[in-house]
Motif scaffolding. Structure first.
Motif: not given
Length: 265
Positions: A109-128
């Motif tokens: 009953v679930t599916e997954i989104i893997l979240f990856g980063v290239r280099g160095s970049m944080r998520t934007l402020a709303p992600a907090r």
């Protein structure tokens, strides 16, 4: 692959994964279902994603539960490192888990989104304040929730690239063999897979409802029934028993169709 000056900062990808059991009805390329064409793992890994993204970028990669190791391998091959995930919890109208999923060991009953980063970049402020879960009702086979775009656009910067896209989205560059506006995605759309908000509350069996609740629920189910959903469809979508669905429909003054007949919409 499409290109843009400076490269894409955020990539969303839902690869056409090829399952080992290709003869079963779970397999997307089953010859009698013809949902979409698939690719083997090597071909997905070999896509030149690293050459089309910025030196600092985010990747949102959809992966079936059974292919998690393959998803991590693809992410690494594309030049990203895994840092987190987002889970899509598929819900019924009442908010409970949608048990129409498939799986050899558990009913998924679930599916997954893997979240990856290239280099160095944080998520934007709303992600907090963004939780790593999307809870919505299912769409047609393989289609992911539209709510993913709002989450991604709030948490990661553009320009945006969607790989293996099947439906248009303003502000995104689309890539894939079904991404053109004049190409209709393959796969049958079943009633009850329209997505959307959770509409009816969870009700424990044998609970007696007040008059106001009976009126509201009966009217909600009547509209769905008159659009073509069967009593069994409504039972599966809401988690209510067939008896309760039938009672609510009668309460709303619904004319019940003969057994085996469905209304065309």
């Amino acid at each position: 692959m499409p290109e843009i000056d400076g490269g894409f900062k955020t990539v969303l990808a839902d690869p056409p994964w090829r399952f080992t059991n290709r003869t079963g009805k779970v397999a997307p390329e089953h010859r009698r279902l013809d949902r979409y064409s698939t690719m083997d793992l090597k071909d997905i890994c070999d896509l030149p994603v690293a050459a089309t993204v910025a030196k600092d970028a985010h990747l949102y990669l959809w992966v079936p539960n059974a292919l998690l190791p393959e998803g991590l391998k693809v992410m690494e091959s594309w030049g990203f490192r895994y840092v987190s995930n987002v889970v899509w919890a598929k819900r019924r109208k009442d908010g409970g888990p949608d048990g129409r999923g498939v799986g050899f060991y558990f009913r998924n009953v679930t599916e997954i989104i893997l979240f990856g980063v290239r280099g160095s970049m944080r998520t934007l402020a709303p992600a907090r304040s963004q939780v790593n879960m999307i809870e919505t009702r299912k769409r047609e086979h393989s289609r992911k929730p539209d709510e993913q775009y709002d989450l991604i656009e709030a948490c990661s910067p553009g320009p945006y690239l969607e790989m293996f896209a099947r439906h248009p989205r303003d502000g995104w560059t689309l890539w894939g063999d079904e991404s053109a506006e004049d190409v209709a995605p393959r796969g049958r759309v079943h009633r009850g897979y329209a997505g959307g908000e959770i509409q009816v509350p969870h009700i424990d069996p044998h609970v007696h409802l007040p008059q106001q609740a009976l009126d509201k629920l009966g009217e909600t189910l009547r509209k769905q029934y008159e659009r073509g959903s069967s009593i069994r469809d409504l039972s599966e979508q809401t988690g209510y028993s067939i008896t309760r669905v039938r009672t609510l429909l009668h309460h709303a003054g619904t004319t019940i169709r003969g057994r085996g007949r469905s209304k065309k919409v």
